[in-house]
Motif scaffolding. Structure first.
Motif, PDB file in Angstrom:
ATOM      1  N   ALA A  64       0.832  -1.206   0.000  1.00  0.00           N
ATOM      2  CA  ALA A  64       0.000   0.000   0.000  1.00  0.00           C
ATOM      3  C   ALA A  64       0.869   1.258   0.000  1.00  0.00           C
ATOM      4  CB  ALA A  64      -0.938  -0.018   1.197  1.00  0.00           C
ATOM      5  N   GLU A  65       1.759   1.340  -0.968  1.00  0.00           N
ATOM      6  CA  GLU A  65       2.664   2.494  -1.055  1.00  0.00           C
ATOM      7  C   GLU A  65       1.885   3.803  -1.207  1.00  0.00           C
ATOM      8  OE1 GLU A  65       6.072   4.545  -0.823  1.00  0.00           O
ATOM      9  OE2 GLU A  65       6.154   2.374  -0.852  1.00  0.00           O
ATOM     10  N   GLY A  66       0.781   3.750  -1.943  1.00  0.00           N
ATOM     11  CA  GLY A  66      -0.049   4.947  -2.112  1.00  0.00           C
ATOM     12  C   GLY A  66      -0.645   5.407  -0.787  1.00  0.00           C
ATOM     13  N   PHE A  67      -1.092   4.463   0.030  1.00  0.00           N
ATOM     14  CA  PHE A  67      -1.627   4.791   1.358  1.00  0.00           C
ATOM     15  C   PHE A  67      -0.543   5.443   2.206  1.00  0.00           C
ATOM     16  CE2 PHE A  67      -2.046   3.577   5.834  1.00  0.00           C
ATOM     17  CZ  PHE A  67      -3.277   4.161   6.141  1.00  0.00           C
ATOM     18  N   ARG A  68       0.649   4.875   2.169  1.00  0.00           N
ATOM     19  CA  ARG A  68       1.766   5.437   2.938  1.00  0.00           C
ATOM     20  C   ARG A  68       2.048   6.869   2.493  1.00  0.00           C
ATOM     21  NH1 ARG A  68       6.978   6.570   2.299  1.00  0.00           N
ATOM     22  NH2 ARG A  68       8.366   6.403   4.083  1.00  0.00           N
ATOM     23  N   SER A  69       2.114   7.084   1.195  1.00  0.00           N
ATOM     24  CA  SER A  69       2.383   8.422   0.669  1.00  0.00           C
ATOM     25  C   SER A  69       1.307   9.413   1.100  1.00  0.00           C
ATOM     26  CB  SER A  69       2.471   8.392  -0.859  1.00  0.00           C
ATOM     27  OG  SER A  69       3.533   7.568  -1.271  1.00  0.00           O
ATOM     28  N   ALA A  70       0.052   8.959   1.088  1.00  0.00           N
ATOM     29  CA  ALA A  70      -1.052   9.823   1.520  1.00  0.00           C
ATOM     30  C   ALA A  70      -0.929  10.181   3.000  1.00  0.00           C
ATOM     31  CB  ALA A  70      -2.388   9.140   1.241  1.00  0.00           C
ATOM     32  N   GLN A  71      -0.505   9.228   3.821  1.00  0.00           N
ATOM     33  CA  GLN A  71      -0.363   9.497   5.255  1.00  0.00           C
ATOM     34  C   GLN A  71       0.820  10.425   5.524  1.00  0.00           C
ATOM     35  OE1 GLN A  71      -3.069   8.579   6.901  1.00  0.00           O
ATOM     36  NE2 GLN A  71      -3.523   7.705   4.905  1.00  0.00           N
TER      37      GLN A  71
END
Length: 193
Positions: free
Chosen positions: A21-28
Motif C-alpha cells: 500500500a505504497e499509495g496509502f503510505r504516501s497519503a499518510q
C-alpha cells in the motif's frame, strides 16, 4: 494465542504498508508529515511488538506440538544466527560490501533468524511467530529490491574495514546474546545451563 496473532497483525501489518500500500503510505506522509507518520507507525509497531512478546509467552504456557525437531536442529539454528547477527549489523554500518552485495541485509537477517528458529522449534506458536516473520521478510525483500531497481539505487562499498567491523560487532553481539541474554529474555538457553 489471540494476543500473538493480534501482535503479528499490527507489527507486520505496519511493516507491510510499503509492500502492498505504497499509495496509502504516501497519503499518510502528506497528511501527517514524515515525522507524524513515523510517530504513528512507531506507536502501532511498538504496540504490536509488545503484544507479540506477551502473546508468545502466553502461548508457550499451553504448547501445541506440531513436530518434535531433532536435537541437531538446535545446533544448526545457533550457527545460522551468526550470519543473521552479522547481516543485521551490516545494515547499519554505512558502506559495507555486504550491503552492496545483498542490498537488504536487515531483512535477509530476519529471514535467516526466522528460518533458523523454525528448524529448531515445533510448537504452533513458533510456527506462527517465525513463519510469519519469514513470509514477511521474503515479501519485503522482493518489494524493496523492486523499489531500489525502479529508483536506480545502488549501494556503494567503502573500505574493507567497515565489513570487518560489521563482522566483529555481529560476532560479539551473537556471543553476548546467545550466552547471556537469550535465556533471561526468551526463557531458553541455546547452549544449555
Amino acid at each position: 494465542m489471540t494476543l500473538l496473532i493480534l501482535g503479528l497483525i499490527l507489527f507486520l501489518g505496519m511493516h507491510s504498508i510499503r509492500i502492498c500500500a505504497e499509495g496509502f503510505r504516501s497519503a499518510q506522509v502528506a497528511r501527517f508529515g514524515l515525522l507524524g507518520w513515523k510517530a504513528i507507525y512507531s506507536v502501532i509497531s511498538l504496540l504490536g511488538f509488545v503484544l507479540i512478546i506477551y502473546g508468545y509467552g502466553e502461548a508457550r504456557l499451553s504448547p501445541v506440538v506440531i513436530w518434535s525437531p531433532p536435537v541437531w536442529t538446535r545446533h544448526l539454528a545457533a550457527l545460522l544466527t551468526i550470519p543473521a547477527f552479522i547481516l543485521l549489523v551490516a545494515a547499519y554500518v554505512p558502506g559495507t560490501r555486504i550491503k552492496q552485495k545483498v542490498g537488504q541485509p536487515m531483512v535477509i537477517s530476519v529471514k535467516v533468524w526466522a528460518f533458523a528458529h523454525l528448524l529448531a522449534n515445533g510448537m504452533l506458536a513458533d510456527v506462527l511467530l517465525f513463519g510469519s516473520f519469514l513470509a514477511w521478510a521474503v515479501a519485503d525483500t522482493i518489494s524493496a529490491n523492486r523499489r531500489d531497481r525502479a529508483a536506480g539505487i545502488t549501494y556503494a562499498a567503502g573500505p574493507l574495514s567497515r565489513d570487518i567491523g560489521a563482522v566483529l560487532i555481529g560476532l560479539v553481539a551473537w556471543v553476548v546474546f546467545a550466552l547471556w541474554l537469550h535465556g533471561p529474555l526468551i526463557g531458553v538457553r541455546p547452549f544449555g545451563g
